[in-house]
Design a protein around this motif. Sequence first.
Motif, PDB file in Angstrom:
ATOM      1  N   UNK A   1     -10.817   3.634  -1.091  1.00  0.00           N
ATOM      2  CA  UNK A   1     -10.240   4.201  -2.309  1.00  0.00           C
ATOM      3  C   UNK A   1     -10.726   5.628  -2.507  1.00  0.00           C
ATOM      4  N   UNK A   2     -12.008   5.859  -2.282  1.00  0.00           N
ATOM      5  CA  UNK A   2     -12.572   7.197  -2.432  1.00  0.00           C
ATOM      6  C   UNK A   2     -11.946   8.172  -1.449  1.00  0.00           C
ATOM      7  N   UNK A   3     -11.787   7.729  -0.198  1.00  0.00           N
ATOM      8  CA  UNK A   3     -11.174   8.582   0.825  1.00  0.00           C
ATOM      9  C   UNK A   3      -9.753   8.963   0.420  1.00  0.00           C
ATOM     10  N   UNK A   4      -8.985   8.001  -0.074  1.00  0.00           N
ATOM     11  CA  UNK A   4      -7.592   8.251  -0.448  1.00  0.00           C
ATOM     12  C   UNK A   4      -7.490   9.169  -1.663  1.00  0.00           C
ATOM     13  N   UNK A   5      -8.343   8.960  -2.643  1.00  0.00           N
ATOM     14  CA  UNK A   5      -8.316   9.829  -3.822  1.00  0.00           C
ATOM     15  C   UNK A   5      -8.643  11.260  -3.429  1.00  0.00           C
ATOM     16  N   UNK A   6      -9.692  11.433  -2.618  1.00  0.00           N
ATOM     17  CA  UNK A   6     -10.078  12.776  -2.194  1.00  0.00           C
ATOM     18  C   UNK A   6      -8.979  13.441  -1.369  1.00  0.00           C
ATOM     19  N   UNK A   7      -8.370  12.695  -0.447  1.00  0.00           N
ATOM     20  CA  UNK A   7      -7.322  13.262   0.408  1.00  0.00           C
ATOM     21  C   UNK A   7      -6.099  13.664  -0.404  1.00  0.00           C
ATOM     22  N   UNK A   8      -5.725  12.856  -1.397  1.00  0.00           N
ATOM     23  CA  UNK A   8      -4.567  13.201  -2.216  1.00  0.00           C
ATOM     24  C   UNK A   8      -4.844  14.370  -3.143  1.00  0.00           C
ATOM     25  N   UNK A   9      -6.045  14.463  -3.684  1.00  0.00           N
ATOM     26  CA  UNK A   9      -6.387  15.637  -4.497  1.00  0.00           C
ATOM     27  C   UNK A   9      -6.357  16.902  -3.640  1.00  0.00           C
ATOM     28  N   UNK A  10      -6.866  16.787  -2.419  1.00  0.00           N
ATOM     29  CA  UNK A  10      -6.798  17.927  -1.509  1.00  0.00           C
ATOM     30  C   UNK A  10      -5.370  18.301  -1.166  1.00  0.00           C
ATOM     31  N   UNK A  11      -4.517  17.284  -0.975  1.00  0.00           N
ATOM     32  CA  UNK A  11      -3.111  17.543  -0.700  1.00  0.00           C
ATOM     33  C   UNK A  11      -2.425  18.238  -1.861  1.00  0.00           C
TER      34      UNK A  11
END
Length: 369
Positions: free
Chosen positions: A48-58
């Motif tokens: 979940x943390x990886x996905x949240x960080x990746x989407x915020x970066x996107x």
Amino acid sequence: MAPVALAFAVLDAAGDPADLGIVLAARMIPMLCFVLIGGAVADRWPRRTVLVAANLGGGLTQGAVAVVLITGHYDLLLIGALSAANGVLDAFTSPALRGLVPELVPADQLRKANALLSSVRNATKVIGPALAGVLVATAGSGTTIAVDAVSYVLAAALLARLPASPTTAPRRSDVLAGVWRGWGEFRRVRWVWVVTVSSAVMNLAQVGVWQVLGPSLTGQSELWGVVLSVRGVGLLVMSALMYRVVVRRLLATGQLLSGLGALPLFALGFGVQPGWLLIAAFVAGVGFSVSGVAWETSLQEHVDRGMLSRISSIDDLLSFVAIPVGMVAVGPLAELFGAGRVAVVSGVCHLCAAWSSLGFKEVRVLKSV
């Protein structure tokens, strides 16, 4: 939406298709370079943390692209760098998402969960490009990409509401060592690497012919647009039906029906009537939908959860590498042997790759939960 908007934005600003090729390559190459690391990270830290960080970066990178385009400060180097950053972030997203699903639903509901995800994904393939075309025409490419940036932030907010996912690998292990262990597990589980290699060969044979030769072989842009839409409908209809259909040997069924993807290649190669081409496209969409749900579900049911993202990243890598290779090779081959003949041979290769996996007992006997 984003690929359509970006294509028009680059072509309008630069007036050179070569710029668009550079921007697309700038996104693809970093994704290929980092996808194995993305899988290891998703197995090591909470997904979940990886996905949240990746989407915020996107959202940040796409927002920056939107600002550059809206303010009229187009620069190839800057857009290419932002596309590269987005490609890196994508490398972390797909493996983490695949590994997240079995954390959210029980094993006997995985097929239904993947069918729902596939339905939504296929619906966006039908709706997204059409919506992008309208927004580009009315509001401009920059504004359309800004909408895409907002969608990343919205995705991050939704993902943040999910239950906290556990860490699945010991923190003392470094990422590169995790990649190597994932490769060892991939080679050890025979049905996994057999189907992955089969899918890579199918992508190599099918995607280049479909995307590069398809428009010219149909000869009519209107017809080609209808063919793509009908194929998307086949994907969407079957993914919805997969929510209800129960198949015990799901992986073998998926591999069997993935061979249907050869039908539109044969239709293009033999120059059949448009009606038959549309039928072939619809049937191919049905086959691809079943095989996609079958593969996702089989991985999530039978692969160790602590290795799932790494195995998925290897699958992604082989699939992504095969596609551009096929797209580059198909043009010269068509010049040498003729587009129709290349399409037919590609159909044969696709069919052989799909069904050859059924020659392995592990693929035939694997049962769904």
